[in-house]
Design a protein around this motif. Sequence first.
Motif, PDB file in Angstrom:
ATOM      1  N   ALA A  51       0.830  -1.205   0.000  1.00 29.92           N
ATOM      2  CA  ALA A  51       0.000   0.000   0.000  1.00 29.92           C
ATOM      3  C   ALA A  51       0.869   1.261   0.000  1.00 29.92           C
ATOM      4  O   ALA A  51       0.577   2.233  -0.705  1.00 29.92           O
ATOM      5  CB  ALA A  51      -0.928   0.005   1.208  1.00 29.92           C
ATOM      6  N   LYS A  52       1.941   1.245   0.768  1.00 27.93           N
ATOM      7  CA  LYS A  52       2.845   2.401   0.817  1.00 27.93           C
ATOM      8  C   LYS A  52       3.508   2.621  -0.544  1.00 27.93           C
ATOM      9  O   LYS A  52       3.572   3.738  -1.048  1.00 27.93           O
ATOM     10  CB  LYS A  52       3.915   2.191   1.890  1.00 27.93           C
ATOM     11  N   GLN A  53       3.999   1.534  -1.129  1.00 28.93           N
ATOM     12  CA  GLN A  53       4.690   1.646  -2.419  1.00 28.93           C
ATOM     13  C   GLN A  53       3.723   2.045  -3.529  1.00 28.93           C
ATOM     14  O   GLN A  53       4.103   2.728  -4.478  1.00 28.93           O
ATOM     15  CB  GLN A  53       5.384   0.329  -2.758  1.00 28.93           C
ATOM     16  N   SER A  54       2.476   1.607  -3.415  1.00 31.35           N
ATOM     17  CA  SER A  54       1.468   1.912  -4.436  1.00 31.35           C
ATOM     18  C   SER A  54       0.772   3.242  -4.180  1.00 31.35           C
ATOM     19  O   SER A  54      -0.053   3.676  -4.987  1.00 31.35           O
ATOM     20  CB  SER A  54       0.413   0.798  -4.487  1.00 31.35           C
ATOM     21  N   GLN A  55       1.083   3.876  -3.031  1.00 24.26           N
ATOM     22  CA  GLN A  55       0.483   5.150  -2.626  1.00 24.26           C
ATOM     23  C   GLN A  55      -1.037   5.060  -2.545  1.00 24.26           C
ATOM     24  O   GLN A  55      -1.774   5.915  -3.029  1.00 24.26           O
ATOM     25  CB  GLN A  55       0.918   6.278  -3.585  1.00 24.26           C
ATOM     26  N   TRP A  56      -1.506   4.005  -1.865  1.00 20.08           N
ATOM     27  CA  TRP A  56      -2.929   3.844  -1.621  1.00 20.08           C
ATOM     28  C   TRP A  56      -3.300   4.539  -0.318  1.00 20.08           C
ATOM     29  O   TRP A  56      -2.510   4.594   0.627  1.00 20.08           O
ATOM     30  CB  TRP A  56      -3.300   2.362  -1.499  1.00 20.08           C
ATOM     31  N   ALA A  62      -8.152  -0.902   2.306  1.00 24.21           N
ATOM     32  CA  ALA A  62      -9.203  -1.707   2.952  1.00 24.21           C
ATOM     33  C   ALA A  62     -10.165  -2.288   1.917  1.00 24.21           C
ATOM     34  O   ALA A  62     -10.613  -3.436   2.041  1.00 24.21           O
ATOM     35  CB  ALA A  62      -9.960  -0.842   3.961  1.00 24.21           C
ATOM     36  N   GLU A  63     -10.478  -1.517   0.890  1.00 23.47           N
ATOM     37  CA  GLU A  63     -11.396  -1.994  -0.152  1.00 23.47           C
ATOM     38  C   GLU A  63     -10.847  -3.224  -0.862  1.00 23.47           C
ATOM     39  O   GLU A  63     -11.613  -4.102  -1.285  1.00 23.47           O
ATOM     40  CB  GLU A  63     -11.644  -0.881  -1.178  1.00 23.47           C
ATOM     41  N   ARG A  64      -9.543  -3.303  -0.987  1.00 18.95           N
ATOM     42  CA  ARG A  64      -8.930  -4.430  -1.705  1.00 18.95           C
ATOM     43  C   ARG A  64      -9.053  -5.746  -0.935  1.00 18.95           C
ATOM     44  O   ARG A  64      -8.941  -6.814  -1.515  1.00 18.95           O
ATOM     45  CB  ARG A  64      -7.473  -4.105  -2.021  1.00 18.95           C
ATOM     46  N   ILE A  65      -9.257  -5.681   0.368  1.00 19.60           N
ATOM     47  CA  ILE A  65      -9.465  -6.922   1.130  1.00 19.60           C
ATOM     48  C   ILE A  65     -10.891  -7.004   1.666  1.00 19.60           C
ATOM     49  O   ILE A  65     -11.205  -7.853   2.508  1.00 19.60           O
ATOM     50  CB  ILE A  65      -8.449  -7.054   2.285  1.00 19.60           C
ATOM     51  N   HIS A  73      -7.353   0.088  10.127  1.00 16.01           N
ATOM     52  CA  HIS A  73      -6.614   1.053  10.946  1.00 16.01           C
ATOM     53  C   HIS A  73      -6.188   0.405  12.256  1.00 16.01           C
ATOM     54  O   HIS A  73      -5.030   0.534  12.700  1.00 16.01           O
ATOM     55  CB  HIS A  73      -7.490   2.277  11.206  1.00 16.01           C
ATOM     56  N   LYS A  74      -7.086  -0.308  12.895  1.00 15.49           N
ATOM     57  CA  LYS A  74      -6.773  -0.956  14.170  1.00 15.49           C
ATOM     58  C   LYS A  74      -5.767  -2.090  13.993  1.00 15.49           C
ATOM     59  O   LYS A  74      -4.898  -2.308  14.844  1.00 15.49           O
ATOM     60  CB  LYS A  74      -8.054  -1.488  14.811  1.00 15.49           C
TER      61      LYS A  74
END
Length: 354
Positions: A51-56, A62-65, A73-74
């Motif tokens: 997510a960090k590398q893809s800048q999500w 969260a939508e991807r899973i 977040h938790k």
Amino acid sequence: MSKDKDNNDKKENKLEASNQYLQFSYEMIVKATRDLSDTEKKEIRWLFQLAKQSQWTLKQTAERISYSPTVLHKVFKGTYEAKLDSIIKAITQFRSLYEKRQSIERPDFIETSLTKRIFEACDFAIASQSVVFLWGENQIGKTEALEEYQRRNNHGQTIYVRIPAASGILMVVQEIAKAMGISPNSCYTKIRERILRALDDSNTLIIDELHLVFSTYQKGAAVKALEFIRELYDRSKCGLILCGTNVLRDEFMSGEHKKMLAQLLNRGTAHIQLEDKPLPADLEKFFEFYDLGLPTGKAASAVKDIVHYHGLGKFVKTLQAASRLAHKQEKALTWDHFLTTQNALTRLGRKKDK
């Protein structure tokens, strides 16, 4: 107090679910997952790093899973109190789909005998939590193999670092930090401590082009950089792969600072000298991929000369350029296109008479 805490949590969740990229740092994720099982740790760190590398944003991640941003977040913060089984299953399923799509998007990576040796060396380093040295000539495919290994073996666990030219200790530390998702915009001491906190025995750290630390003008800079790398390994017990040209080998074995570098060298359980030239069977894999038969005549001589004098890298780049030429002409690739491309490159390289 309880009401204030709820309000603060809602503010945090709203921030993370907004159109900002993930606000967590890698060392926060490491801390949040340190006491989890190996599987849980691996999957959560993989998702975060991707997510960090893809800048999500958190919401996009969260939508991807198929989970809510609040739950994710938790999980990232280490405050999720329910069982993680279903979340881990969702991440694993998404990862399987993602990696299949990646393999489709990267069909041009051709595995050679050298690639296999490098992959096996990386597997050994993480399995045995040891240091592996890889050295060989320029343009034989070391970097491409290491980048592919990182791509196939979990963004969160396998960290690939490419050392820039003339690197002092600060540049080396900053490059490692960036590869780990840690901000490099701080003083050396703070970046160093953040890296040391974030790296652990679940990681594989690949440091490529390491010979370039010896090209800096700063006296003793190479030793300082390599001593930091040794400290990283000693404190984390990660799998560590150190790769460079034969310059790296020569500096360790017989260079000016060989005695000072002996501590790091002696931690290496494997010192692997890579082949200078690809095997004939490896070249045939490229012929097959580009739907070419075995070269004959002038084409065979050209291939032999390029591989002998310039290495696999230039051969592959010439093939790729020839393929583009054939595509532009709307024709099937032939060895004539290869020869045309090679002749054009040769002409460009000739010194013109005044």
